[in-house]
Scaffold this motif. Structure first.
Motif, PDB file in Angstrom:
ATOM      1  N   TRP A 110       0.770  -3.258  21.870  1.00 51.74           N
ATOM      2  CA  TRP A 110       1.703  -3.244  20.362  1.00 51.74           C
ATOM      3  C   TRP A 110       1.166  -3.667  19.225  1.00 51.74           C
ATOM      4  O   TRP A 110       0.541  -4.653  19.187  1.00 51.74           O
ATOM      5  N   HIS A 111       1.207  -3.076  18.153  1.00 51.84           N
ATOM      6  CA  HIS A 111       0.926  -3.512  16.608  1.00 51.84           C
ATOM      7  C   HIS A 111       2.241  -3.146  15.848  1.00 51.84           C
ATOM      8  O   HIS A 111       2.704  -1.892  15.791  1.00 51.84           O
ATOM      9  N   VAL A 112       2.710  -3.848  15.180  1.00 56.44           N
ATOM     10  CA  VAL A 112       4.314  -3.731  14.443  1.00 56.44           C
ATOM     11  C   VAL A 112       3.944  -3.258  13.254  1.00 56.44           C
ATOM     12  O   VAL A 112       4.748  -2.429  12.598  1.00 56.44           O
ATOM     13  N   GLY A 113       2.432  -3.381  12.633  1.00 59.58           N
ATOM     14  CA  GLY A 113       2.532  -2.696  11.133  1.00 59.58           C
ATOM     15  C   GLY A 113       3.330  -3.389  10.256  1.00 59.58           C
ATOM     16  O   GLY A 113       3.442  -4.679  10.363  1.00 59.58           O
ATOM     17  N   ARG A 114       4.400  -2.722   9.423  1.00 55.83           N
ATOM     18  CA  ARG A 114       4.790  -3.283   8.514  1.00 55.83           C
ATOM     19  C   ARG A 114       6.098  -4.176   8.766  1.00 55.83           C
ATOM     20  O   ARG A 114       6.800  -4.702   7.825  1.00 55.83           O
ATOM     21  N   VAL A 115       6.317  -4.069  10.190  1.00 59.62           N
ATOM     22  CA  VAL A 115       7.635  -4.855  10.473  1.00 59.62           C
ATOM     23  C   VAL A 115       7.390  -6.302  10.899  1.00 59.62           C
ATOM     24  O   VAL A 115       7.335  -6.669  12.091  1.00 59.62           O
ATOM     25  N   ALA A 132       2.200   1.797   1.392  1.00 53.48           N
ATOM     26  CA  ALA A 132       3.096   0.477   0.933  1.00 53.48           C
ATOM     27  C   ALA A 132       4.381   0.880   0.729  1.00 53.48           C
ATOM     28  O   ALA A 132       5.085   0.849  -0.437  1.00 53.48           O
ATOM     29  N   VAL A 133       5.183   1.066   1.776  1.00 55.39           N
ATOM     30  CA  VAL A 133       6.715   1.397   1.783  1.00 55.39           C
ATOM     31  C   VAL A 133       7.226   0.511   2.495  1.00 55.39           C
ATOM     32  O   VAL A 133       7.129   0.194   3.776  1.00 55.39           O
ATOM     33  N   ARG A 134       8.219  -0.070   1.995  1.00 46.99           N
ATOM     34  CA  ARG A 134       8.954  -1.476   2.541  1.00 46.99           C
ATOM     35  C   ARG A 134      10.056  -0.814   3.537  1.00 46.99           C
ATOM     36  O   ARG A 134      10.804   0.165   2.887  1.00 46.99           O
ATOM     37  N   ALA A 135      10.446  -1.376   4.516  1.00 49.13           N
ATOM     38  CA  ALA A 135      11.373  -1.288   5.380  1.00 49.13           C
ATOM     39  C   ALA A 135      12.575  -1.731   4.771  1.00 49.13           C
ATOM     40  O   ALA A 135      12.785  -3.016   4.757  1.00 49.13           O
ATOM     41  N   GLU A 136      13.541  -1.152   4.711  1.00 43.94           N
ATOM     42  CA  GLU A 136      14.832  -1.301   3.779  1.00 43.94           C
ATOM     43  C   GLU A 136      15.743  -2.128   4.706  1.00 43.94           C
ATOM     44  O   GLU A 136      16.089  -1.518   5.859  1.00 43.94           O
ATOM     45  N   TYR A 143       9.534 -18.453  12.301  1.00 47.18           N
ATOM     46  CA  TYR A 143       9.708 -19.671  12.902  1.00 47.18           C
ATOM     47  C   TYR A 143      10.844 -20.373  12.012  1.00 47.18           C
ATOM     48  O   TYR A 143      11.535 -21.434  12.350  1.00 47.18           O
ATOM     49  N   GLU A 144      11.007 -19.972  10.609  1.00 44.27           N
ATOM     50  CA  GLU A 144      12.214 -20.435   9.985  1.00 44.27           C
ATOM     51  C   GLU A 144      13.395 -19.820   9.763  1.00 44.27           C
ATOM     52  O   GLU A 144      14.171 -19.621   8.852  1.00 44.27           O
ATOM     53  N   GLY A 145      13.553 -18.988  10.966  1.00 40.20           N
ATOM     54  CA  GLY A 145      14.718 -17.955  11.072  1.00 40.20           C
ATOM     55  C   GLY A 145      14.351 -16.644  10.394  1.00 40.20           C
ATOM     56  O   GLY A 145      13.084 -16.195  10.078  1.00 40.20           O
ATOM     57  N   PHE A 146      15.339 -15.958  10.175  1.00 39.92           N
ATOM     58  CA  PHE A 146      15.318 -14.244   9.805  1.00 39.92           C
ATOM     59  C   PHE A 146      14.995 -14.292   8.243  1.00 39.92           C
ATOM     60  O   PHE A 146      15.608 -15.020   7.334  1.00 39.92           O
ATOM     61  N   LYS A 147      13.929 -13.664   7.894  1.00 40.11           N
ATOM     62  CA  LYS A 147      13.637 -13.401   6.475  1.00 40.11           C
ATOM     63  C   LYS A 147      13.283 -11.856   6.307  1.00 40.11           C
ATOM     64  O   LYS A 147      12.907 -11.166   7.088  1.00 40.11           O
ATOM     65  N   PRO A 148      13.599 -11.497   5.316  1.00 37.32           N
ATOM     66  CA  PRO A 148      13.728 -10.077   4.636  1.00 37.32           C
ATOM     67  C   PRO A 148      12.153  -9.495   4.784  1.00 37.32           C
ATOM     68  O   PRO A 148      11.326 -10.398   4.336  1.00 37.32           O
ATOM     69  N   LEU A 149      11.975  -8.299   5.488  1.00 37.02           N
ATOM     70  CA  LEU A 149      10.587  -7.678   5.358  1.00 37.02           C
ATOM     71  C   LEU A 149      10.132  -7.598   3.740  1.00 37.02           C
ATOM     72  O   LEU A 149      10.983  -7.503   2.900  1.00 37.02           O
ATOM     73  N   VAL A 150       8.694  -7.659   3.755  1.00 37.03           N
ATOM     74  CA  VAL A 150       8.420  -7.307   2.395  1.00 37.03           C
ATOM     75  C   VAL A 150       7.620  -6.213   2.090  1.00 37.03           C
ATOM     76  O   VAL A 150       7.419  -5.541   3.186  1.00 37.03           O
ATOM     77  N   THR A 151       7.266  -5.646   1.077  1.00 37.08           N
ATOM     78  CA  THR A 151       6.297  -4.784   1.146  1.00 37.08           C
ATOM     79  C   THR A 151       4.917  -4.711   1.541  1.00 37.08           C
ATOM     80  O   THR A 151       4.190  -5.710   1.270  1.00 37.08           O
ATOM     81  N   LYS A 243      15.806   5.722  14.340  1.00 37.78           N
ATOM     82  CA  LYS A 243      15.862   5.353  13.096  1.00 37.78           C
ATOM     83  C   LYS A 243      15.500   3.759  12.937  1.00 37.78           C
ATOM     84  O   LYS A 243      15.797   2.895  11.864  1.00 37.78           O
ATOM     85  N   PHE A 244      15.184   3.108  14.197  1.00 36.25           N
ATOM     86  CA  PHE A 244      14.990   1.845  14.182  1.00 36.25           C
ATOM     87  C   PHE A 244      13.885   1.418  13.205  1.00 36.25           C
ATOM     88  O   PHE A 244      12.859   1.928  13.035  1.00 36.25           O
ATOM     89  N   ALA A 245      14.069   0.323  12.615  1.00 34.55           N
ATOM     90  CA  ALA A 245      13.153  -0.215  11.604  1.00 34.55           C
ATOM     91  C   ALA A 245      12.865   0.735  10.237  1.00 34.55           C
ATOM     92  O   ALA A 245      11.901   0.730   9.792  1.00 34.55           O
ATOM     93  N   ASP A 246      13.890   1.283  10.023  1.00 34.04           N
ATOM     94  CA  ASP A 246      13.934   2.152   8.832  1.00 34.04           C
ATOM     95  C   ASP A 246      13.027   3.436   9.115  1.00 34.04           C
ATOM     96  O   ASP A 246      12.317   3.638   7.920  1.00 34.04           O
ATOM     97  N   ILE A 247      12.919   3.825  10.399  1.00 33.23           N
ATOM     98  CA  ILE A 247      11.894   5.027  10.429  1.00 33.23           C
ATOM     99  C   ILE A 247      12.629   6.307  10.463  1.00 33.23           C
ATOM    100  O   ILE A 247      13.647   6.295  10.419  1.00 33.23           O
ATOM    101  N   GLY A 248      11.732   7.205  10.224  1.00 33.16           N
ATOM    102  CA  GLY A 248      12.310   8.825  10.323  1.00 33.16           C
ATOM    103  C   GLY A 248      11.500   9.689   9.849  1.00 33.16           C
ATOM    104  O   GLY A 248      10.389   9.349   9.167  1.00 33.16           O
TER     105      GLY A 248
END
Length: 368
Positions: A110-115, A132-136, A143-151, A243-248
């Motif tokens: 496994w390599h998650v890449g942008r996720v 450089a495409v962010r997952a919307e 470790y500090e909880g859920f945080k929005p993904l970055v570009t 469509k998981f992780a804003d893929i398609g």
């Protein structure tokens, strides 16, 4: 005394042995990869994982939870790795425990890449991706909880050979750890699928644009891993419709048919296909017929997505799949194979214990 068999199970070959590469599996039921986030902070599994997998060793094949090939590949807390000596030693406990119960287990690479998130990356660096495409509307479990993904940062062309080398190194480590084979994770919106998808791959070099270019890194990874294991002990997971992780992808059919045709010379043991959206509808209307992949591939076809016993028996009766993956039912039913065979009721898992934690909701579900 022979064990009871339900009428539905009795008329199916789902519980009969099947040859997979050099192995004869006890049945056609596969335990799907299930992220459970129980490794330590260094990605080292231990006795807890060994117990968990050994409890489920009656599956014809276990595919381990997705396992990071490198520190850069990490996207969730407490997920295991397979790059360090300590991780190898930790995984040896699991492989021995499964083998002692007569089971077979592959490791999923496994390599998650942008996720991911800088909090989970070495030195707080940006996650990497084809472009450089962010997952919307996606979040990282830190470790500090859920945080929005970055570009993410787009990989330089010269870096890609290093990613391929990381897969080869992880494959070697998996062999040292005693696994029976490996599965390459090229699905669910993670790095390899990010290269396949025209939604996430905007490159203009030899890894972007045409189908040949977008499939290139996957073929290179397969080539590198097969050189370690041989094709008959390597599988690959694909999710053309997810469509998981804003893929398609705007037109996935030619991409995946081309990929499968390029994989045939490697003589892989199987393709593991998520039939539909991850965790959603199986092969939704309007999608391309995934049986085209089955017909195009020269090896075994493993089907995955919300299968029940009834659907699995139907799939075998109509020869729609060789192997059937069960995911979440294995969480609360360590003896799932026996329950399905006997027509026994299935326990319901507790979603609050799916990720992180210790034994509760992990190894404490009883068998019948």
């Amino acid at each position: 005394m022979s064990k009871p068999v339900s009428a539905l199970a009795a008329k199916s070959d789902l519980f009969d042995p099947i040859v997979l590469g050099p192995y004869t599996l006890a049945n056609r039921i596969v335990m799907a990869p299930l992220t459970r986030s129980r490794a330590d902070d260094e990605g080292v599994p231990g006795e807890l994982q060994a117990t968990y997998y050994a409890q489920r060793a009656s599956a014809g094949l276990i595919i381990s939870e997705a396992t990071n090939i490198s520190p850069q590949g990490k996207g969730y807390i407490r997920t295991p790795g397979i790059w360090s000596k300590e991780q190898v030693e930790g995984w040896k406990l699991t492989t021995k425990a499964v083998h002692d119960r007569g089971g077979r287990i592959y490791l999923q690479l496994w390599h998650v890449g942008r996720v991911s998130h800088p909090d989970l990356q070495p030195g707080g660096s940006l996650p990497v991706a084809p472009s450089a495409v962010r997952a919307e509307n996606q979040q990282a479990y830190t470790y500090e909880g859920f945080k929005p993904l970055v570009t993410p940062r787009a990989l330089e062309t010269a870096e890609i050979s290093g990613i391929v080398a990381d897969y080869a190194h992880a494959a070697k480590r998996a062999k040292e750890a005693g696994f029976d084979g490996v599965e390459i994770h090229a699905a669910n919106g993670y790095l390899l699928q990010q290269f396949l998808s025209d939604k996430t791959n905007k490159r203009t070099d030899q890894y972007g644009g045409s189908i040949e270019n977008r499939t290139r890194i996957v073929v290179e990874v397969v080539d590198a891993v097969v050189k370690v294991w041989g094709g008959d002990r390597v599988g690959i997971r694909l999710a053309p419709l997810t469509k998981f992780a804003d893929i398609g992808d705007s037109n996935p059919e030619p991409v995946y048919l081309s990929l499968v045709e390029q994989l045939n010379p490697f003589k892989l043991s199987y393709i593991h296909v998520v039939e539909g959206d991850t965790g959603g509808d199986r092969n939704p209307s309007g999608a391309f017929d995934l049986q085209k992949l089955r017909r195009a591939f020269n090896g075994l076809y493993m089907a995955n997505n919300n299968y029940t016993l009834e659907l699995a028996v139907e799939a075998r009766a109509e020869n729609l799949a060789d192997l059937i993956c069960f995911g979440r039912p294995f969480i609360a039913n360590p003896d799932l194979v026996e329950r399905l065979r006997e027509g026994a009721p299935l326990a319901t898992p507790d979603p609050s214990t799916f990720y992180a934690g210790e034994a509760k909701g992990y190894t404490d579900y009883p068998a019948l």
